[in-house]
Design a protein around this motif. Structure first.
Motif, short mmCIF file in Angstrom:
data_model
loop_
_atom_site.label_atom_id
_atom_site.label_comp_id
_atom_site.label_asym_id
_atom_site.label_seq_id
_atom_site.Cartn_x
_atom_site.Cartn_y
_atom_site.Cartn_z
N ASP A 27 84.51 -26.99 60.22
CA ASP A 27 84.47 -27.93 60.76
C ASP A 27 85.70 -29.09 59.50
N SER A 28 84.98 -29.59 59.13
CA SER A 28 85.69 -30.62 58.16
C SER A 28 86.75 -30.40 58.16
N ARG B 231 88.66 -27.32 58.25
CA ARG B 231 89.62 -27.07 59.81
C ARG B 231 90.67 -28.07 60.19
N LEU B 232 89.61 -29.65 59.84
CA LEU B 232 90.79 -30.66 60.55
C LEU B 232 91.20 -31.29 59.80
#
Length: 218
Positions: free
Chosen positions: A104-105, A107-108
């Motif tokens: 997630d980190s 992707r963000l």
């Protein structure tokens, strides 16, 4: 060694992208490059649609739109497109990215950088955005795609899908009389489009720092 002669500064930026450290990328680097290209593909579609609005009677642009939007010319591909399924090419890339999830980190981070890039493109005037399509289709992206394909091959599903996308687009663009370049050649870009190419290079280097040879950013 002979140097490439360029007429416009944007052509030099294309050369810089092609000479980045593509052969030295690892798998995670190449996945990040695919994410960067996805954001480019979004603005490509938008710019083509703008060109169609500015030139509604242009039959060659109509042909190009049929080849890039709502088309099955990349189908089928496992996990991405069913046989004869019609997709915009940026939607194909969006689905390719889903084949290999990233943390997630990361992707963000990718999305924040991509959104900044798209905001920059969308602040550009319509005529410039339309003209950029000629530089993309008439040799610019073909050269970039060939450079990207020098990165190491992988059995990773995302990267296999990305290589399919790149290889097919080289085929679409390379025919001198029937390819996508021939459909757009009557539009003649100039250095008003330079910021769009520089923005793409900057996005690549932000998402894939290892593209810069020996830590040097051109």
């Amino acid at each position: 060694m002979m140097q490439t002669v360029v007429d416009f500064a944007y052509e030099e930026t294309i050369e810089q992208i092609c000479h980045l450290n593509w052969p030295g990328l690892g798998q995670e680097d190449t996945i990040a490059a695919a994410w960067a290209y996805y954001f480019f593909s979004v603005q490509f579609r938008e710019n083509l649609q703008i060109a169609r609005i500015l030139h509604p009677a242009d039959e060659k642009l109509q042909d190009l739109e049929r080849e890039e939007c709502d088309t099955d010319n990349l189908s089928p591909w496992p996990g991405v497109a069913q046989p004869k399924e019609k997709l915009d090419h940026d939607e194909f890339m969006h689905r390719v990215l889903a084949l290999t999830p990233v943390p997630d980190s990361k992707r963000l981070h990718f999305k924040a950088a991509g959104d900044r890039y798209l905001r920059m493109v969308r602040q550009t005037d319509a005529t410039t955005r339309a003209l950029s399509i000629a530089s993309y289709e008439d040799g610019g992206l073909e050269r970039v795609f060939r450079a990207m394909l020098t990165s190491p091959a992988s059995e990773d599903p995302l990267l296999r899908g990305f290589r399919h996308f790149l290889s097919e687009h080289i085929r679409f663009d390379s025919d001198p009389t029937q390819g996508h370049g021939a459909m757009i050649r009557h539009l003649r870009p100039d250095d008003s489009i330079l910021p769009l190419w520089v923005g793409f290079k900057d996005l690549l280097l932000e998402l894939v720092p290892n593209l810069a040879p020996s830590g040097h950013i051109p």
